[in-house]
Scaffold this motif. Structure first.
Motif, short mmCIF file in Angstrom:
data_model
loop_
_atom_site.label_atom_id
_atom_site.label_comp_id
_atom_site.label_asym_id
_atom_site.label_seq_id
_atom_site.Cartn_x
_atom_site.Cartn_y
_atom_site.Cartn_z
N SER A 304 -50.84 -24.08 22.26
CA SER A 304 -49.63 -24.79 21.83
C SER A 304 -50.00 -26.05 21.06
N ALA A 305 -50.98 -26.80 21.57
CA ALA A 305 -51.42 -28.02 20.89
C ALA A 305 -51.83 -27.74 19.45
N ASN A 306 -52.46 -26.60 19.23
CA ASN A 306 -52.95 -26.26 17.90
C ASN A 306 -51.84 -25.83 16.94
N ARG A 307 -50.63 -25.70 17.47
CA ARG A 307 -49.48 -25.41 16.61
C ARG A 307 -48.42 -26.51 16.71
N ASP A 308 -48.85 -27.68 17.09
CA ASP A 308 -47.93 -28.80 17.25
C ASP A 308 -47.49 -29.31 15.88
N GLU A 309 -46.19 -29.25 15.65
CA GLU A 309 -45.62 -29.64 14.36
C GLU A 309 -45.87 -31.10 14.02
N ALA A 310 -46.17 -31.91 15.01
CA ALA A 310 -46.44 -33.33 14.75
C ALA A 310 -47.76 -33.52 14.01
N HIS A 311 -48.63 -32.50 14.05
CA HIS A 311 -49.95 -32.64 13.42
C HIS A 311 -50.25 -31.56 12.38
N PHE A 312 -49.52 -30.47 12.41
CA PHE A 312 -49.82 -29.37 11.51
C PHE A 312 -48.56 -28.93 10.78
N ASP A 313 -48.58 -29.02 9.48
CA ASP A 313 -47.46 -28.58 8.67
C ASP A 313 -47.39 -27.05 8.68
N ALA A 314 -46.19 -26.52 8.90
CA ALA A 314 -46.01 -25.06 8.98
C ALA A 314 -47.12 -24.44 9.84
N ARG A 317 -48.46 -20.80 9.87
CA ARG A 317 -49.10 -20.23 8.67
C ARG A 317 -50.62 -20.32 8.78
N PHE A 318 -51.31 -19.25 8.43
CA PHE A 318 -52.77 -19.21 8.37
C PHE A 318 -53.21 -19.75 7.02
N ASP A 319 -53.92 -20.88 7.01
CA ASP A 319 -54.28 -21.55 5.77
C ASP A 319 -55.68 -22.14 5.92
N VAL A 320 -56.68 -21.51 5.29
CA VAL A 320 -58.06 -21.93 5.47
C VAL A 320 -58.37 -23.26 4.79
N SER A 321 -57.44 -23.76 3.96
CA SER A 321 -57.63 -25.07 3.34
C SER A 321 -57.12 -26.20 4.22
N ARG A 322 -56.52 -25.88 5.33
CA ARG A 322 -55.89 -26.87 6.20
C ARG A 322 -56.92 -27.80 6.85
N ASP A 323 -56.52 -29.04 7.07
CA ASP A 323 -57.31 -29.98 7.86
C ASP A 323 -57.11 -29.64 9.34
#
Length: 388
Positions: A304-314, A317-323
């Motif tokens: 759940s933490a890894n999909r927290d909207e407070a830190h990750f936009d969308a 979505r699987f996005d390998v360019s993401r921070d």
């Protein structure tokens, strides 16, 4: 029991896909008691980041916990100096330097051999044919249990994983877990004279050389197997599946816009192979409007933490360019995964580039539905693929 708001789940639905419930909890009840699991779940990333470090309250020491009862008292279920002492003793087998100088070449040799055998077939179920076998062969070297079959390494790892996530108390699951731990004990007994007479850099050998009590050696080798098999296995198969289903993301790797390490880190954020870590409340404590009582069971929900909207936009979505720097796939506190360097090497340095280089025009076989399951541990259960 904590006074957190109650949140009801359908256990089967949660196992099939926990993310809708977790998103709702983050929005409406970020700390919630789930009666079906008998635990209070902490779902927001920042709350987990704080609580995981507060070992005086959220303790890993769980004398009556499933892991202690089924696998023995290992370093993951210890805090403070007791944890650090065993972690230091294991470090020579798992350090980034050891991974780089001792293990990566062995990983590559296993990978090349398996793919060479697999390539002429033109099709396979990749979880069993590659990811499972590769992960197990690497783990045999790391643990020192080279006398095991790769099939047993995977089956016994899964037996323990299922056992320590058996919060509904299924007796058949517990029976399989006991059978797995007995098999590992027998394999350890068989290898003791070998690594005693010829010490090496394996975990079994390093722990024995450090003078760790035999009971703790057994428990920590089982710990390494329980997490060290499924996490790379599921990350390899899952990342391959994710890239095949998101060709634009695969192109980013081919064009140099993203690295294989970024693929691994983003997949582990998107579908965390280890989705939860349990804690025992050691003393009465108030946090974020919730009062926890001694002996409460708390689940830190990494998935759940890894999909927290407070830190990750969308975040869906699987996005390998993401921070991915805010993800907690390997934990965030003193129990940060000791095998992280080995896992990154297995998946990002060896398996993913080799699979896509050796299996030309790799693609998903649409004739069989792909299944994904789990919430404490989550992964792709089958991956039918074909190649030229």
């Amino acid at each position: 029991m904590s006074d957190a708001p109650r949140y009801e789940i359908d256990v089967q639905r949660f196992w099939a896909d926990p993310y809708p419930d977790l998103a709702r909890m983050r929005a409406e009840a970020p700390i919630a008691f789930v009666p079906q699991l008998g635990a209070t779940l902490i779902t927001r990333r920042d709350d987990i980041f704080v609580c995981e470090k507060n070992i005086a309250v959220f303790s890993s020491h769980q004398p009556q916990g499933l892991m202690n009862r089924l696998m023995g008292h290992n370093m993951m279920r210890k805090d403070g100096e007791a944890h650090l002492a065993e972690r230091r003793q294991a470090f020579p087998a798992l350090s980034p330097k050891t991974v780089r100088n001792a293990w990566t070449a062995k990983f590559q040799a296993h990978c090349d051999r398996i793919l060479e055998e697999l390539a002429p077939a033109g099709e396979a179920e990749l979880v069993k044919a590659f990811a499972l076998r590769f992960s197990a062969e690497c783990l045999k070297d790391i643990t020192g249990l080279t006398n095991m079959r790769f099939e047993d390494m995977d089956a016994w790892s899964q037996g323990m994983i299922d056992g320590i996530a058996n919060y509904v108390g299924d007796p058949e699951v517990e029976r399989r877990c006991h059978a797995a731990t007995a098999g590992i004990d027998a394999a350890i007994d068989d290898m003791l004279p070998v690594v005693t007479n010829t010490p090496n850099q394996s975990l079994l050998s390093v722990l024995l050389q450090a003078g760790m009590p035999m009971e703790s050696v057994r428990a920590n080798v089982k710990l390494a197997i329980s997490g060290g098999q499924n996490e790379p296995r599921d990350a390899i198969a899952g990342a391959v599946w994710a890239l095949l289903c998101h060709p634009a993301q695969l192109r980013k790797v081919y064009t140099g816009e993203a690295s294989w390490l970024q693929v691994f880190e983003e997949f582990a954020r998107w579908i965390a192979p280890i989705g939860m870590s349990p804690r025992r409340v050691a003393k009465r404590h108030a946090f974020a409007g919730v009062t926890f009582e001694p002996e409460d069971r708390v689940f830190l929900m990494f998935g759940s933490a890894n999909r927290d909207e407070a830190h990750f936009d969308a975040p869906e979505r699987f996005d390998v360019s993401r921070d991915t720097s805010k993800s907690v796939s390997f934990g965030a506190g003193p129990h940060f995964c000791a095998g992280a360097a080995a896992s990154r090497a297995m998946v990002a340095d060896v398996a993913l580039p080799a699979v896509f280089a050796r299996l030309k025009n790799l693609r998903v076989d649409e004739g069989e539905a792909i299944r994904i399951g789990g919430w404490a541990f989550r992964g792709v259960l089958n991956l039918p693929v074909a190649w030229n």
